[in-house]
Write an enzyme that holds these catalytic residues in place. Structure first.
Site, mmCIF file in Angstrom:
data_model
loop_
_atom_site.group_PDB
_atom_site.id
_atom_site.type_symbol
_atom_site.label_atom_id
_atom_site.label_comp_id
_atom_site.label_asym_id
_atom_site.label_seq_id
_atom_site.Cartn_x
_atom_site.Cartn_y
_atom_site.Cartn_z
ATOM 1 C CG HIS A 261 4.117 12.875 -42.891
ATOM 2 N ND1 HIS A 261 5.408 13.237 -42.620
ATOM 3 C CD2 HIS A 261 4.169 11.959 -43.896
ATOM 4 C CE1 HIS A 261 6.218 12.571 -43.438
ATOM 5 N NE2 HIS A 261 5.493 11.790 -44.214
ATOM 6 C CG ASP A 314 -0.288 6.717 -47.996
ATOM 7 O OD1 ASP A 314 0.152 6.343 -49.094
ATOM 8 O OD2 ASP A 314 0.368 6.670 -46.950
HETATM 9 N N1 COA Z 1 -5.734 10.298 -36.566
HETATM 10 C C1 COA Z 1 -5.999 10.720 -35.341
HETATM 11 N N2 COA Z 1 -5.065 11.237 -34.519
HETATM 12 C C2 COA Z 1 -3.809 11.320 -34.972
HETATM 13 C C3 COA Z 1 -3.477 10.895 -36.261
HETATM 14 C C4 COA Z 1 -4.494 10.369 -37.074
HETATM 15 N N3 COA Z 1 -4.228 9.963 -38.305
HETATM 16 N N4 COA Z 1 -2.166 11.111 -36.456
HETATM 17 C C5 COA Z 1 -1.704 11.637 -35.330
HETATM 18 N N5 COA Z 1 -2.690 11.771 -34.432
HETATM 19 C C6 COA Z 1 -2.569 12.328 -33.108
HETATM 20 C C7 COA Z 1 -2.107 11.281 -32.130
HETATM 21 O O1 COA Z 1 -3.175 10.574 -31.565
HETATM 22 C C8 COA Z 1 -1.364 12.098 -31.132
HETATM 23 O O2 COA Z 1 -2.295 12.740 -30.302
HETATM 24 P P1 COA Z 1 -2.033 12.885 -28.735
HETATM 25 O O3 COA Z 1 -0.791 13.709 -28.627
HETATM 26 O O4 COA Z 1 -3.263 13.535 -28.249
HETATM 27 O O5 COA Z 1 -1.832 11.479 -28.241
HETATM 28 C C9 COA Z 1 -0.695 13.180 -31.968
HETATM 29 O O6 COA Z 1 -1.531 13.311 -33.111
HETATM 30 C C10 COA Z 1 0.714 12.840 -32.379
HETATM 31 O O7 COA Z 1 0.727 11.519 -32.951
HETATM 32 P P2 COA Z 1 1.989 10.553 -32.927
HETATM 33 O O8 COA Z 1 1.520 9.161 -33.184
HETATM 34 O O9 COA Z 1 2.800 10.788 -31.721
HETATM 35 O O10 COA Z 1 2.804 11.089 -34.157
HETATM 36 P P3 COA Z 1 3.833 10.267 -34.999
HETATM 37 O O11 COA Z 1 4.732 11.268 -35.628
HETATM 38 O O12 COA Z 1 4.472 9.202 -34.206
HETATM 39 O O13 COA Z 1 2.897 9.538 -36.098
HETATM 40 C C11 COA Z 1 1.849 8.945 -38.078
HETATM 41 C C12 COA Z 1 2.849 9.881 -37.424
HETATM 42 C C13 COA Z 1 1.940 9.097 -39.594
HETATM 43 C C14 COA Z 1 2.199 7.507 -37.722
HETATM 44 C C15 COA Z 1 0.420 9.285 -37.586
HETATM 45 O O14 COA Z 1 0.079 10.586 -37.993
HETATM 46 C C16 COA Z 1 -0.624 8.286 -38.063
HETATM 47 O O15 COA Z 1 -0.822 7.245 -37.424
HETATM 48 N N6 COA Z 1 -1.320 8.575 -39.208
HETATM 49 C C17 COA Z 1 -2.273 7.642 -39.782
HETATM 50 C C18 COA Z 1 -1.534 6.621 -40.638
HETATM 51 C C19 COA Z 1 -1.058 7.212 -41.946
HETATM 52 O O16 COA Z 1 -1.793 7.881 -42.651
HETATM 53 N N7 COA Z 1 0.203 6.887 -42.283
HETATM 54 C C20 COA Z 1 0.794 7.334 -43.529
HETATM 55 C C21 COA Z 1 1.865 8.324 -43.258
HETATM 56 S S1 COA Z 1 2.503 8.971 -44.782
#
Ligand code: COA
Length: 371
Positions: A261, A314
Protein backbone atom coordinates in the site's frame (compact mmCIF):
# COMPACT_ATOMS: atom_id res chain seq x y z
CA UNK A 1 9.96 26.49 -15.35
CA UNK A 2 8.70 23.84 -12.91
CA UNK A 3 11.15 23.09 -10.11
CA UNK A 4 12.71 19.63 -10.48
CA UNK A 5 13.03 19.29 -6.70
CA UNK A 6 9.25 19.56 -6.34
CA UNK A 7 8.68 16.51 -8.52
CA UNK A 8 7.52 13.35 -6.74
CA UNK A 9 6.71 10.41 -9.06
CA UNK A 10 3.20 9.18 -8.36
CA UNK A 11 2.80 12.28 -6.14
CA UNK A 12 4.22 10.18 -3.30
CA UNK A 13 4.26 12.17 -0.08
CA UNK A 14 2.69 15.23 -1.73
CA UNK A 15 -0.02 17.01 0.26
CA UNK A 16 -2.65 17.68 -2.41
CA UNK A 17 -5.71 18.71 -0.40
CA UNK A 18 -6.68 20.27 2.90
CA UNK A 19 -9.47 18.21 4.43
CA UNK A 20 -11.53 17.71 7.57
CA UNK A 21 -12.77 14.30 6.43
CA UNK A 22 -10.04 11.76 7.13
CA UNK A 23 -6.33 11.16 7.70
CA UNK A 24 -4.06 8.12 7.73
CA UNK A 25 -1.93 8.60 10.83
CA UNK A 26 0.61 5.87 10.12
CA UNK A 27 2.82 6.76 13.10
CA UNK A 28 0.01 6.04 15.54
CA UNK A 29 -1.53 3.39 13.28
CA UNK A 30 -4.87 5.19 13.25
CA UNK A 31 -7.26 5.90 10.39
CA UNK A 32 -8.95 9.10 11.52
CA UNK A 33 -12.45 9.70 10.17
CA UNK A 34 -13.76 13.10 11.26
CA UNK A 35 -12.00 12.65 14.60
CA UNK A 36 -12.98 9.01 15.18
CA UNK A 37 -10.81 5.93 14.74
CA UNK A 38 -12.18 3.99 11.75
CA UNK A 39 -11.69 0.67 13.56
CA UNK A 40 -13.86 1.87 16.44
CA UNK A 41 -16.53 2.94 13.96
CA UNK A 42 -16.41 -0.49 12.29
CA UNK A 43 -16.83 -2.22 15.66
CA UNK A 44 -19.34 0.12 17.26
CA UNK A 45 -21.67 1.75 14.72
CA UNK A 46 -23.52 0.99 11.50
CA UNK A 47 -22.80 2.05 7.91
CA UNK A 48 -25.64 4.60 7.98
CA UNK A 49 -24.03 6.29 11.02
CA UNK A 50 -20.79 6.57 9.07
CA UNK A 51 -22.66 8.05 6.09
CA UNK A 52 -24.11 10.69 8.46
CA UNK A 53 -20.67 11.31 9.94
CA UNK A 54 -19.10 11.77 6.51
CA UNK A 55 -21.85 14.01 5.14
CA UNK A 56 -22.68 16.09 8.23
CA UNK A 57 -19.35 16.12 10.07
CA UNK A 58 -20.77 14.44 13.19
CA UNK A 59 -22.47 11.16 14.06
CA UNK A 60 -26.20 11.39 13.39
CA UNK A 61 -28.86 11.65 16.08
CA UNK A 62 -31.55 8.97 15.92
CA UNK A 63 -33.96 11.10 13.82
CA UNK A 64 -31.29 12.01 11.25
CA UNK A 65 -30.10 8.41 11.13
CA UNK A 66 -33.65 7.18 10.42
CA UNK A 67 -34.11 9.82 7.73
CA UNK A 68 -30.78 8.97 6.07
CA UNK A 69 -31.53 5.25 6.03
CA UNK A 70 -35.03 5.85 4.68
CA UNK A 71 -33.64 7.98 1.84
CA UNK A 72 -30.94 5.41 1.04
CA UNK A 73 -33.31 2.45 1.07
CA UNK A 74 -36.21 4.07 -0.79
CA UNK A 75 -34.14 5.78 -3.50
CA UNK A 76 -35.38 4.58 -6.87
CA UNK A 77 -33.23 3.79 -9.86
CA UNK A 78 -34.85 4.95 -13.13
CA UNK A 79 -36.02 2.02 -15.24
CA UNK A 80 -33.98 3.40 -18.16
CA UNK A 81 -30.73 2.77 -16.26
CA UNK A 82 -31.52 -0.97 -16.13
CA UNK A 83 -32.56 -0.87 -19.80
CA UNK A 84 -29.22 0.70 -20.70
CA UNK A 85 -27.39 -1.96 -18.67
CA UNK A 86 -29.36 -4.71 -20.41
CA UNK A 87 -28.27 -3.37 -23.81
CA UNK A 88 -24.55 -3.40 -22.99
CA UNK A 89 -22.48 -6.43 -24.07
CA UNK A 90 -22.56 -9.09 -21.35
CA UNK A 91 -18.79 -9.37 -21.72
CA UNK A 92 -18.31 -5.78 -20.53
CA UNK A 93 -16.48 -5.55 -17.20
CA UNK A 94 -18.80 -4.93 -14.24
CA UNK A 95 -16.94 -1.72 -13.36
CA UNK A 96 -17.41 -0.43 -16.92
CA UNK A 97 -21.12 -1.15 -16.69
CA UNK A 98 -21.26 0.58 -13.31
CA UNK A 99 -19.35 3.58 -14.72
CA UNK A 100 -21.90 3.85 -17.54
CA UNK A 101 -24.84 3.64 -15.13
CA UNK A 102 -23.41 6.25 -12.72
CA UNK A 103 -22.82 8.60 -15.63
CA UNK A 104 -26.35 7.99 -17.01
CA UNK A 105 -27.93 8.83 -13.62
CA UNK A 106 -27.19 12.50 -14.39
CA UNK A 107 -29.88 12.38 -17.06
CA UNK A 108 -32.56 11.83 -14.43
CA UNK A 109 -31.56 14.63 -12.06
CA UNK A 110 -33.01 17.98 -13.18
CA UNK A 111 -30.28 19.72 -11.19
CA UNK A 112 -27.48 17.45 -12.37
CA UNK A 113 -25.31 20.28 -13.67
CA UNK A 114 -25.13 22.19 -10.41
CA UNK A 115 -21.96 22.03 -8.32
CA UNK A 116 -23.76 23.57 -5.32
CA UNK A 117 -22.33 21.82 -2.23
CA UNK A 118 -25.59 22.07 -0.27
CA UNK A 119 -27.43 20.43 -3.15
CA UNK A 120 -24.67 17.79 -3.29
CA UNK A 121 -25.27 17.06 0.39
CA UNK A 122 -29.05 16.94 0.00
CA UNK A 123 -28.92 14.43 -2.84
CA UNK A 124 -26.08 12.34 -1.36
CA UNK A 125 -28.23 9.76 0.53
CA UNK A 126 -30.32 9.18 -2.60
CA UNK A 127 -27.18 8.75 -4.71
CA UNK A 128 -25.68 6.28 -2.22
CA UNK A 129 -28.91 4.27 -2.33
CA UNK A 130 -29.08 4.38 -6.12
CA UNK A 131 -25.47 3.26 -6.55
CA UNK A 132 -25.98 0.36 -4.11
CA UNK A 133 -29.11 -0.77 -5.96
CA UNK A 134 -27.38 -0.56 -9.32
CA UNK A 135 -24.44 -2.61 -7.96
CA UNK A 136 -26.75 -5.18 -6.38
CA UNK A 137 -28.54 -5.63 -9.71
CA UNK A 138 -25.53 -5.37 -11.99
CA UNK A 139 -25.33 -9.07 -12.84
CA UNK A 140 -29.12 -9.49 -13.06
CA UNK A 141 -29.61 -6.51 -15.36
CA UNK A 142 -26.92 -7.77 -17.74
CA UNK A 143 -28.97 -10.90 -18.26
CA UNK A 144 -32.14 -8.87 -18.77
CA UNK A 145 -33.61 -10.12 -15.48
CA UNK A 146 -35.80 -7.72 -13.46
CA UNK A 147 -33.96 -5.87 -10.66
CA UNK A 148 -34.56 -6.82 -7.03
CA UNK A 149 -35.78 -3.62 -5.37
CA UNK A 150 -34.84 -2.73 -1.79
CA UNK A 151 -37.47 -3.43 0.88
CA UNK A 152 -38.05 -0.59 3.40
CA UNK A 153 -38.67 -3.07 6.23
CA UNK A 154 -34.94 -3.92 6.22
CA UNK A 155 -31.96 -1.69 6.95
CA UNK A 156 -29.54 -0.49 4.28
CA UNK A 157 -26.80 -3.11 4.73
CA UNK A 158 -29.31 -5.98 4.94
CA UNK A 159 -31.10 -4.73 1.83
CA UNK A 160 -27.86 -4.37 -0.10
CA UNK A 161 -26.71 -7.89 0.77
CA UNK A 162 -30.15 -9.49 0.26
CA UNK A 163 -30.44 -7.91 -3.19
CA UNK A 164 -26.97 -9.15 -4.16
CA UNK A 165 -27.34 -12.76 -3.03
CA UNK A 166 -31.11 -13.02 -3.62
CA UNK A 167 -31.84 -15.02 -0.46
CA UNK A 168 -32.55 -14.53 3.23
CA UNK A 169 -29.41 -13.55 5.14
CA UNK A 170 -28.39 -14.08 8.77
CA UNK A 171 -27.54 -11.30 11.22
CA UNK A 172 -23.92 -12.53 11.26
CA UNK A 173 -23.75 -12.20 7.47
CA UNK A 174 -25.23 -8.70 7.50
CA UNK A 175 -22.82 -7.63 10.23
CA UNK A 176 -19.79 -8.97 8.31
CA UNK A 177 -20.97 -7.25 5.14
CA UNK A 178 -21.69 -4.01 6.98
CA UNK A 179 -18.22 -4.05 8.55
CA UNK A 180 -16.72 -4.31 5.07
CA UNK A 181 -18.87 -1.37 3.90
CA UNK A 182 -17.58 0.79 6.75
CA UNK A 183 -14.01 -0.37 6.15
CA UNK A 184 -14.35 0.70 2.52
CA UNK A 185 -16.32 3.92 3.19
CA UNK A 186 -13.48 6.45 3.39
CA UNK A 187 -9.68 6.41 3.30
CA UNK A 188 -8.21 9.90 2.83
CA UNK A 189 -6.88 10.60 -0.68
CA UNK A 190 -6.49 7.40 -2.72
CA UNK A 191 -6.35 7.63 -6.50
CA UNK A 192 -10.14 7.50 -6.99
CA UNK A 193 -10.86 10.19 -4.39
CA UNK A 194 -8.13 12.35 -5.88
CA UNK A 195 -9.65 11.78 -9.34
CA UNK A 196 -13.08 12.83 -8.04
CA UNK A 197 -11.64 15.97 -6.41
CA UNK A 198 -9.68 16.87 -9.55
CA UNK A 199 -12.85 16.67 -11.65
CA UNK A 200 -14.93 18.49 -9.01
CA UNK A 201 -12.33 21.28 -8.92
CA UNK A 202 -13.36 22.34 -12.43
CA UNK A 203 -16.80 22.90 -10.86
CA UNK A 204 -18.04 19.88 -12.77
CA UNK A 205 -20.93 18.16 -10.97
CA UNK A 206 -21.09 15.08 -8.71
CA UNK A 207 -22.00 12.75 -11.58
CA UNK A 208 -18.82 13.59 -13.50
CA UNK A 209 -16.68 13.36 -10.39
CA UNK A 210 -18.17 10.00 -9.35
CA UNK A 211 -17.83 8.62 -12.88
CA UNK A 212 -14.12 9.49 -12.85
CA UNK A 213 -13.81 7.73 -9.49
CA UNK A 214 -15.39 4.51 -10.82
CA UNK A 215 -12.91 4.54 -13.70
CA UNK A 216 -10.00 4.94 -11.29
CA UNK A 217 -11.21 2.32 -8.83
CA UNK A 218 -11.42 -0.34 -11.53
CA UNK A 219 -7.65 -0.60 -11.83
CA UNK A 220 -5.99 -3.68 -10.27
CA UNK A 221 -3.51 -1.45 -8.40
CA UNK A 222 -6.51 0.07 -6.63
CA UNK A 223 -10.01 -1.38 -6.06
CA UNK A 224 -9.65 -4.11 -8.66
CA UNK A 225 -7.29 -5.91 -6.28
CA UNK A 226 -10.11 -7.49 -4.27
CA UNK A 227 -11.42 -9.60 -7.13
CA UNK A 228 -7.85 -10.42 -8.24
CA UNK A 229 -7.18 -11.76 -4.71
CA UNK A 230 -10.18 -14.08 -4.96
CA UNK A 231 -9.09 -15.47 -8.33
CA UNK A 232 -5.67 -16.14 -6.79
CA UNK A 233 -7.21 -17.94 -3.80
CA UNK A 234 -9.38 -20.07 -6.10
CA UNK A 235 -6.38 -20.94 -8.27
CA UNK A 236 -4.31 -21.87 -5.20
CA UNK A 237 -7.00 -24.24 -3.77
CA UNK A 238 -5.29 -24.83 -0.39
CA UNK A 239 -2.58 -23.42 1.88
CA UNK A 240 0.21 -25.41 0.18
CA UNK A 241 -1.06 -24.24 -3.20
CA UNK A 242 -1.17 -20.65 -1.97
CA UNK A 243 2.46 -20.72 -0.89
CA UNK A 244 3.54 -22.34 -4.16
CA UNK A 245 1.53 -19.90 -6.27
CA UNK A 246 2.89 -16.84 -4.49
CA UNK A 247 6.46 -18.15 -4.79
CA UNK A 248 5.94 -18.77 -8.53
CA UNK A 249 4.53 -15.29 -9.03
CA UNK A 250 7.36 -13.69 -7.09
CA UNK A 251 9.91 -15.67 -9.14
CA UNK A 252 8.27 -14.23 -12.26
CA UNK A 253 8.50 -10.74 -10.64
CA UNK A 254 4.72 -10.45 -10.60
CA UNK A 255 2.86 -8.34 -8.07
CA UNK A 256 0.83 -10.21 -5.50
CA UNK A 257 -2.58 -8.64 -5.33
CA UNK A 258 -3.81 -7.62 -1.90
CA UNK A 259 -0.33 -6.80 -0.60
CA UNK A 260 1.42 -3.48 -0.21
CA UNK A 261 0.00 0.00 0.00
CA UNK A 262 1.42 3.39 -0.90
CA UNK A 263 0.87 4.72 2.60
CA UNK A 264 1.22 1.56 4.73
CA UNK A 265 3.78 -0.19 2.50
CA UNK A 266 5.83 -1.88 5.28
CA UNK A 267 3.11 -2.39 7.86
CA UNK A 268 -0.31 -3.99 8.06
CA UNK A 269 -3.27 -1.97 6.82
CA UNK A 270 -5.34 -1.63 10.06
CA UNK A 271 -8.49 -2.36 8.02
CA UNK A 272 -7.01 -5.68 6.88
CA UNK A 273 -6.40 -6.67 10.50
CA UNK A 274 -10.04 -5.93 11.31
CA UNK A 275 -11.46 -7.70 8.26
CA UNK A 276 -9.32 -10.70 9.19
CA UNK A 277 -11.23 -10.77 12.50
CA UNK A 278 -14.48 -10.40 10.54
CA UNK A 279 -13.46 -13.37 8.38
CA UNK A 280 -12.68 -15.45 11.49
CA UNK A 281 -16.08 -14.61 13.00
CA UNK A 282 -17.85 -15.46 9.77
CA UNK A 283 -16.02 -18.80 9.50
CA UNK A 284 -17.12 -19.61 13.07
CA UNK A 285 -20.71 -18.50 12.46
CA UNK A 286 -21.03 -20.46 9.22
CA UNK A 287 -18.99 -23.49 10.28
CA UNK A 288 -17.13 -23.40 6.96
CA UNK A 289 -14.22 -21.55 5.38
CA UNK A 290 -11.40 -22.78 7.67
CA UNK A 291 -9.30 -23.62 4.61
CA UNK A 292 -9.78 -20.13 3.20
CA UNK A 293 -8.55 -18.65 6.47
CA UNK A 294 -5.54 -20.99 6.46
CA UNK A 295 -4.72 -20.01 2.86
CA UNK A 296 -4.86 -16.32 3.68
CA UNK A 297 -2.64 -16.82 6.70
CA UNK A 298 -0.10 -18.79 4.64
CA UNK A 299 -0.06 -16.08 1.97
CA UNK A 300 0.46 -13.45 4.65
CA UNK A 301 3.37 -15.41 6.20
CA UNK A 302 5.10 -16.01 2.86
CA UNK A 303 4.81 -12.37 1.80
CA UNK A 304 6.10 -11.08 5.11
CA UNK A 305 9.10 -13.42 4.99
CA UNK A 306 9.88 -13.00 1.30
CA UNK A 307 9.06 -9.34 0.62
CA UNK A 308 8.41 -7.67 3.98
CA UNK A 309 4.97 -6.79 2.63
CA UNK A 310 1.67 -6.89 4.50
CA UNK A 311 -1.94 -7.39 3.41
CA UNK A 312 -4.21 -4.49 2.58
CA UNK A 313 -7.99 -4.40 3.07
CA UNK A 314 -8.70 -6.07 -0.29
CA UNK A 315 -6.84 -9.22 0.79
CA UNK A 316 -9.34 -9.95 3.56
CA UNK A 317 -12.45 -8.39 1.99
CA UNK A 318 -12.25 -10.94 -0.86
CA UNK A 319 -12.65 -14.13 1.27
CA UNK A 320 -15.36 -12.43 3.36
CA UNK A 321 -17.34 -11.72 0.19
CA UNK A 322 -16.70 -15.24 -1.07
CA UNK A 323 -18.14 -16.79 2.10
CA UNK A 324 -21.16 -14.52 1.78
CA UNK A 325 -21.76 -15.99 -1.68
CA UNK A 326 -21.23 -12.71 -3.53
CA UNK A 327 -20.36 -13.03 -7.25
CA UNK A 328 -16.67 -12.15 -7.71
CA UNK A 329 -17.37 -9.60 -10.43
CA UNK A 330 -19.28 -7.53 -7.85
CA UNK A 331 -16.40 -7.20 -5.34
CA UNK A 332 -14.98 -3.99 -6.82
CA UNK A 333 -18.42 -2.47 -7.56
CA UNK A 334 -19.32 -3.07 -3.88
CA UNK A 335 -16.13 -1.27 -2.88
CA UNK A 336 -17.32 1.66 -5.01
CA UNK A 337 -20.84 1.58 -3.55
CA UNK A 338 -19.40 1.69 -0.02
CA UNK A 339 -16.95 4.45 -0.99
CA UNK A 340 -19.67 6.60 -2.61
CA UNK A 341 -20.31 8.21 0.80
CA UNK A 342 -16.65 9.16 1.28
CA UNK A 343 -16.38 10.36 -2.31
CA UNK A 344 -19.45 12.56 -1.91
CA UNK A 345 -18.02 14.05 1.29
CA UNK A 346 -14.85 14.94 -0.65
CA UNK A 347 -16.76 16.35 -3.62
CA UNK A 348 -18.86 18.50 -1.26
CA UNK A 349 -15.71 19.69 0.52
CA UNK A 350 -14.05 20.50 -2.81
CA UNK A 351 -17.10 22.42 -4.03
CA UNK A 352 -17.32 24.35 -0.75
CA UNK A 353 -13.78 25.65 -0.86
CA UNK A 354 -12.57 25.21 -4.40
CA UNK A 355 -9.31 25.86 -6.16
CA UNK A 356 -8.78 24.34 -9.60
CA UNK A 357 -6.23 21.49 -9.68
CA UNK A 358 -3.63 22.31 -12.30
CA UNK A 359 -0.13 20.96 -11.58
CA UNK A 360 3.00 21.30 -13.72
CA UNK A 361 5.37 18.84 -15.41
CA UNK A 362 9.05 18.09 -15.45
CA UNK A 363 9.60 18.30 -19.21
CA UNK A 364 12.15 15.78 -20.51
CA UNK A 365 11.31 16.02 -24.22
CA UNK A 366 13.27 17.75 -26.99
CA UNK A 367 13.48 21.50 -27.56
CA UNK A 368 14.31 23.73 -30.50
CA UNK A 369 12.99 21.53 -33.32
CA UNK A 370 11.84 23.23 -36.54
CA UNK A 371 9.45 22.06 -39.26
N1 COA B 1 3.73 -7.70 -4.74
C1 COA B 1 5.03 -7.75 -4.97
N2 COA B 1 5.85 -6.69 -4.85
C2 COA B 1 5.31 -5.52 -4.48
C3 COA B 1 3.94 -5.42 -4.21
C4 COA B 1 3.14 -6.56 -4.35
N3 COA B 1 1.84 -6.51 -4.10
N4 COA B 1 3.68 -4.15 -3.84
C5 COA B 1 4.83 -3.50 -3.88
N5 COA B 1 5.82 -4.32 -4.26
C6 COA B 1 7.21 -3.98 -4.40
C7 COA B 1 7.48 -3.37 -5.75
O1 COA B 1 7.79 -4.34 -6.71
C8 COA B 1 8.63 -2.46 -5.46
O2 COA B 1 9.79 -3.24 -5.36
P1 COA B 1 11.17 -2.72 -5.96
O3 COA B 1 11.48 -1.46 -5.21
O4 COA B 1 12.09 -3.84 -5.71
O5 COA B 1 10.89 -2.45 -7.42
C9 COA B 1 8.32 -1.93 -4.07
O6 COA B 1 7.53 -2.94 -3.47
C10 COA B 1 7.59 -0.61 -4.08
O7 COA B 1 6.46 -0.71 -4.96
P2 COA B 1 5.82 0.52 -5.73
O8 COA B 1 5.00 0.00 -6.86
O9 COA B 1 6.85 1.53 -6.05
O10 COA B 1 4.89 1.13 -4.62
P3 COA B 1 3.62 1.99 -4.87
O11 COA B 1 3.42 2.79 -3.63
O12 COA B 1 3.69 2.74 -6.14
O13 COA B 1 2.46 0.88 -5.04
C11 COA B 1 0.62 -0.49 -4.69
C12 COA B 1 1.49 0.61 -4.11
C13 COA B 1 -0.62 -0.65 -3.83
C14 COA B 1 0.18 -0.11 -6.10
C15 COA B 1 1.43 -1.82 -4.72
O14 COA B 1 1.76 -2.20 -3.41
C16 COA B 1 0.69 -2.94 -5.44
O15 COA B 1 0.77 -3.04 -6.67
N6 COA B 1 -0.05 -3.81 -4.69
C17 COA B 1 -0.85 -4.86 -5.30
C18 COA B 1 -2.19 -4.29 -5.73
C19 COA B 1 -3.11 -4.03 -4.56
O16 COA B 1 -3.28 -4.86 -3.68
N7 COA B 1 -3.75 -2.84 -4.59
C20 COA B 1 -4.70 -2.46 -3.57
C21 COA B 1 -4.15 -1.34 -2.76
S1 COA B 1 -5.25 -0.96 -1.42
Amino acid sequence: MADERAYSPGLEGVIAAETQISFLDTENEEIVIRGYNLLELIRRVGYVDVVGLLLDGHLPEQARRTELEREMVTATVPETIYEILAKLPATMHAMDRLRTAVSALAGFDPEANSPDPELDRARAPRLIGQVAQIVANLVRSTHGEPPRPFDPQYGFAANFLRAIVAREVTDAEVRAFEQSLIAYSEHELPNSTFAARVVASTLADVYGALTAAVASLKGPLHGGANEAVMYMLLEARDAEGMEALIRQKLARKERIMGFGHRVYMRRMDPRAQLLKETLRELVTAQGQGEELLAMCQRGEDVMRAEKGLYPNLDYYAAPVYYLLGIPIELYTPIFFAARTSGLLAHIIEQHRDNRLYRPRVLYTGPRGLHV
